[in-house]
Design a protein around this motif. Structure first.
Motif, PDB file in Angstrom:
ATOM      1  N   LYS A 193       0.813  -1.219   0.000  1.00 29.64           N
ATOM      2  CA  LYS A 193       0.000   0.000   0.000  1.00 29.64           C
ATOM      3  C   LYS A 193       0.844   1.266   0.000  1.00 29.64           C
ATOM      4  N   TYR A 194       1.906   1.272   0.800  1.00 27.95           N
ATOM      5  CA  TYR A 194       2.649   2.520   0.999  1.00 27.95           C
ATOM      6  C   TYR A 194       4.065   2.510   0.410  1.00 27.95           C
ATOM      7  N   GLY A 195       4.572   1.354   0.065  1.00 28.37           N
ATOM      8  CA  GLY A 195       5.879   1.282  -0.582  1.00 28.37           C
ATOM      9  C   GLY A 195       7.056   1.143   0.352  1.00 28.37           C
ATOM     10  N   GLU A 196       6.888   1.513   1.611  1.00 25.00           N
ATOM     11  CA  GLU A 196       8.002   1.460   2.559  1.00 25.00           C
ATOM     12  C   GLU A 196       7.489   1.493   3.990  1.00 25.00           C
ATOM     13  N   ILE A 197       8.386   1.248   4.929  1.00 30.41           N
ATOM     14  CA  ILE A 197       8.072   1.293   6.360  1.00 30.41           C
ATOM     15  C   ILE A 197       9.155   2.113   7.047  1.00 30.41           C
ATOM     16  N   HIS A 198       8.762   3.169   7.730  1.00 28.20           N
ATOM     17  CA  HIS A 198       9.722   4.013   8.432  1.00 28.20           C
ATOM     18  C   HIS A 198       9.771   3.733   9.936  1.00 28.20           C
ATOM     19  N   ILE A 199       8.622   3.400  10.507  1.00 29.35           N
ATOM     20  CA  ILE A 199       8.493   3.315  11.967  1.00 29.35           C
ATOM     21  C   ILE A 199       7.794   2.009  12.335  1.00 29.35           C
ATOM     22  N   LEU A 200       8.327   1.349  13.351  1.00 31.91           N
ATOM     23  CA  LEU A 200       7.672   0.176  13.928  1.00 31.91           C
ATOM     24  C   LEU A 200       7.524   0.405  15.427  1.00 31.91           C
ATOM     25  N   VAL A 201       6.298   0.310  15.919  1.00 32.49           N
ATOM     26  CA  VAL A 201       6.047   0.426  17.362  1.00 32.49           C
ATOM     27  C   VAL A 201       5.506  -0.915  17.850  1.00 32.49           C
ATOM     28  N   ASN A 202       6.356  -1.654  18.549  1.00 32.96           N
ATOM     29  CA  ASN A 202       5.958  -2.939  19.129  1.00 32.96           C
ATOM     30  C   ASN A 202       5.332  -2.678  20.493  1.00 32.96           C
ATOM     31  N   ASN A 203       4.020  -2.628  20.516  1.00 34.52           N
ATOM     32  CA  ASN A 203       3.313  -2.224  21.733  1.00 34.52           C
ATOM     33  C   ASN A 203       2.423  -3.321  22.321  1.00 34.52           C
ATOM     34  N   ALA A 204       1.818  -4.140  21.487  1.00 35.38           N
ATOM     35  CA  ALA A 204       0.826  -5.111  21.968  1.00 35.38           C
ATOM     36  C   ALA A 204       1.403  -5.989  23.065  1.00 35.38           C
ATOM     37  N   GLY A 205       0.590  -6.259  24.079  1.00 31.50           N
ATOM     38  CA  GLY A 205       1.098  -7.071  25.179  1.00 31.50           C
ATOM     39  C   GLY A 205       0.004  -7.702  26.016  1.00 31.50           C
ATOM     40  N   THR A 206       0.386  -8.727  26.750  1.00 28.21           N
ATOM     41  CA  THR A 206      -0.498  -9.353  27.727  1.00 28.21           C
ATOM     42  C   THR A 206       0.225  -9.385  29.070  1.00 28.21           C
ATOM     43  N   CYS A 207      -0.544  -9.505  30.143  1.00 29.35           N
ATOM     44  CA  CYS A 207       0.054  -9.474  31.482  1.00 29.35           C
ATOM     45  C   CYS A 207      -0.701 -10.373  32.438  1.00 29.35           C
ATOM     46  N   SER A 208      -0.098 -11.493  32.780  1.00 30.10           N
ATOM     47  CA  SER A 208      -0.640 -12.340  33.831  1.00 30.10           C
ATOM     48  C   SER A 208      -0.133 -11.831  35.177  1.00 30.10           C
ATOM     49  N   ARG A 209      -1.002 -11.818  36.167  1.00 25.37           N
ATOM     50  CA  ARG A 209      -0.622 -11.359  37.501  1.00 25.37           C
ATOM     51  C   ARG A 209      -0.524 -12.511  38.501  1.00 25.37           C
ATOM     52  N   LYS A 210      -0.491 -13.735  37.979  1.00 26.28           N
ATOM     53  CA  LYS A 210      -0.297 -14.882  38.866  1.00 26.28           C
ATOM     54  C   LYS A 210       1.141 -14.908  39.365  1.00 26.28           C
ATOM     55  N   ASN A 211       1.340 -15.439  40.562  1.00 27.51           N
ATOM     56  CA  ASN A 211       2.715 -15.547  41.065  1.00 27.51           C
ATOM     57  C   ASN A 211       3.369 -16.811  40.518  1.00 27.51           C
TER      58      ASN A 211
END
Length: 248
Positions: free
Chosen positions: A75-93
């Motif tokens: 679609k855009y021809g190139e990629i300038h920026i990547l933001v790796n943000n997605a995440g999960t968080c278990s709070r079990k010990n």
């Protein structure tokens, strides 16, 4: 900041920090690729323009990662920026955590960060001799989790801390590897921030210098700097945006 007409992939863009990052980038004239397992309709409604691409799927799936990068380039021809943000968080010990809990956090937070980085850099960012990679880690990856609640049960679990510590180590490794190609790699490490992951968690804000919980926009503003051309001399950095909880 110089960002207009750049192309950015943002994972976890349907809500929270990812949504705030995508919206702030769009206000700077960036074409945003919204990646999430869930619909990004709420984010799309907030964008400053209509140049976006929505890619829905599981970021732990290597084929989905490749397809997302390919669709972006088509679609855009190139990629300038990547933001790796997605995440999960278990709070079990560590006593009650299952192998499934462990794998979910490690695969979502660390494995997917590796896969998106690899797919964006080789060959696209490397061929262009330009790139900005920003990984959302956490102060949990530095100090083992922010204490919350009288019995500490609100603290993020060992898998989350290990995965975010891994993200920080990966950030530094990638920065060293890709510096010669004019590609920077930095990390933003949030403290307590108001997102779906932290809803209902009783943080003790008296421990912080700034006595409020952070907002997604607080984190997105830091991402915006690392994504810009003005950040060309900053790499391998871990910027704590945590209200001062990590001072001592």
């Amino acid at each position: 900041m110089t960002l207009k007409d750049d192309v950015a992939i943002v994972t976890g863009a349907a809500s929270g920090i990812g949504q705030a990052v995508a919206v702030q980038l769009s206000k700077q004239g960036v074409h945003v690729v919204l990646v999430d397992l869930n619909s990004c309709e709420a984010t799309i409604e907030k964008l400053a323009h209509d140049s976006y691409l929505e890619c829905l799927g599981d970021i732990r799936d290597a084929e989905f990662v490749k397809a997302t990068v390919n669709r972006t380039v088509e679609k855009y021809g190139e990629i300038h920026i990547l933001v790796n943000n997605a995440g999960t968080c278990s709070r079990k010990n560590i006593e009650t955590m299952t192998f499934e809990d462990w794998s979910r956090d490690l695969d979502t937070n660390l494995k997917a960060t590796f896969m998106f980085t690899q797919a964006c850099v080789y060959p696209h960012m490397k061929d262009a001799q330009y790139g900005r990679i920003i990984n959302i880690s956490s102060v949990s990856g530095i100090n083992g989790g922010v204490t919350s609640g009288e019995d500490g049960t609100g603290r993020s679990g060992p898998a989350y801390a290990a995965s975010k510590g891994g993200v920080i180590a990966l950030t530094k490794w990638v920065a060293k590897e890709l510096g010669p190609f004019n590609i920077t790699c930095n990390s933003v490490a949030p403290g307590a921030t108001l997102t779906a992951i932290t809803t209902g968690v009783p943080y003790n804000l008296d421990q912080q210098v700034i006595k409020r919980i952070g907002t997604p926009d607080d984190i997105a503003s830091a991402v915006l700097y690392f994504a810009s051309r003005e950040a060309s001399y900053a790499t391998a950095q871990v910027l704590k945006v945590d209200g001062g909880i990590s001072i001592g």
